[in-house]
Design a protein around this motif. Structure first.
Motif: not given
Ligand code: DP6
Length: 341
Positions: A200-206, A271-278, A294-303
């Motif tokens: 999701n490339q929307e501006h993050k909420a927090v 910051y995650w949504d269901a797709t992040t977990m998938m 290997y994965f890493t995730i910053d302050a957003g849902p993108n992986v």
């Protein structure tokens, strides 16, 4: 992107831009392997733990700063759109530091463009403030060391300190002078890739700044900080040994612990949504099938999927088949923030 400007060329360019009071700089975002989350000093952005990252060579922000006697206040344009309010105030605060050091009172026009979505957990503030530090200090006629530029960038956005040095960087804890980033290794040391799965490339909420301030409200933050020192050391050693099999599980653990702190803050930040977990589960499955990623995730849902260059094509093909994603980007390791005009 050409990154091999030599030191002499940068020095010559610095003389020219100081004369014209206009400078353009390029900086890459970075992806942290050991995360920065929480400050000891929020105003100066002195981090509560050391962090370690890789610059993303295929993504960049270009920023031009023009000091102009005809302006009555700073003017900020991001991707050609005029920006006011808190974002402008944050940029002006950095320029005030530069003006004070250079004994200047002139307002500036700041034009910034990026080739990637901003505000979506792809470290846009890191590239933006690293480029702004290089461009504004040069346009003001200051000849700062890399450490001083990293310090300036850190005051604008903590992770921006790590986008100043080349390749792989570590940002150590310390006071205003000493808490800066330095390069651990240049890009050519290890051809790692970051395959970014944009959910999701929307501006993050927090935003990150608000998140850092909330970190200490999580009862898990103290435990995260104790373990971060050890993870930082292990990550540093395995990076310098080019040992992804050791480094990978450390970066995954570090990202998960940071998100546990975020989710257990008061109020919580998810910051995650269901797709992040998938995607996390897909990465685990690909590894079981023999793909070292290997994965890493910053302050957003993108992986962010970290792998060696030899596996990048396979990871891209797998990533593109994931459902519910917006896009997949790939980046190699990037060079330092630098003056280009
Ligand atoms: C999750 O550097 O964006 O990406 O200093 O408030 O601008 P500010 O925060 P920022 O925080 C980055 C948080 C992170 C982890 C990291 O990059 O280390």
């Amino acid at each position: 992107m050409e990154t091999n400007f030599n030191v002499t060329a940068q020095a010559e360019l610095r003389k020219l831009v100081a004369y014209q009071r206009v400078a353009t700089a390029l900086a890459h975002p970075n992806i942290a392997f050991i995360k920065y989350w929480g400050n000891q000093d929020d105003r100066l952005r002195l981090p509560a733990n050391p962090s370690l990252s890789m610059n993303l060579g295929c993504l960049y922000t270009l920023t031009t700063v023009s000091f102009d006697d005809g302006l009555s206040s700073d003017l900020l344009l991001i991707n050609e759109v005029p920006i006011y309010g808190a974002a402008l105030a944050r940029v002006s605060a950095m320029l005030n530091w530069v003006r004070e050091k250079a004994n200047l009172t002139t307002a500036a026009k700041i034009e910034s463009v990026s080739n990637f979505p901003i505000g979506s957990g792809i470290a846009s503030s890191a590239a933006a403030f690293a480029a702004l530090s290089v461009a504004s200090s040069a346009a003001a006629g200051l000849d700062l060391s890399e450490a001083a530029v990293s310090q300036l960038a850190r005051r604008g956005s903590g992770s921006a300190s790590r986008s100043v040095p080349t390749g792989y960087s570590e940002w150590v804890m310390g006071d205003d002078e000493t808490s800066v980033a330095r390069s651990l290794a240049p890009p050519e040391f290890w051809d790692l890739r970051d395959i970014i799965v944009v959910v999701n490339q929307e501006h993050k909420a927090v935003g990150s700044t608000g998140g850092h301030a909330l970190a200490k409200t999580s009862s898990l933050q103290a435990a995260r900080l104790v373990g971060a020192i050890n993870r930082f050391q292990l990550c540093r050693e395995s990076l310098l040994a080019r040992d992804l099999a050791t480094m990978g599980p450390i970066i995954e653990e570090d990202a998960i612990i940071m998100h546990a702190v975020m989710m257990s803050s008061h109020p919580p930040i998810y910051y995650w949504d269901a797709t992040t977990m998938m995607i996390i589960q897909a990465v685990q499955q690909w590894r079981r099938e023999g793909l070292p990623v290997y994965f890493t995730i910053d302050a957003g849902p993108n992986v962010h999927l970290i792998c060696e260059a030899k596996d990048a094509e396979t990871v891209m093909v797998q990533a593109r088949q994931l459902p519910n994603i917006e896009s997949v980007m790939s980046s190699d390791v990037g060079g330092p923030a630098m003056l280009i005009d």
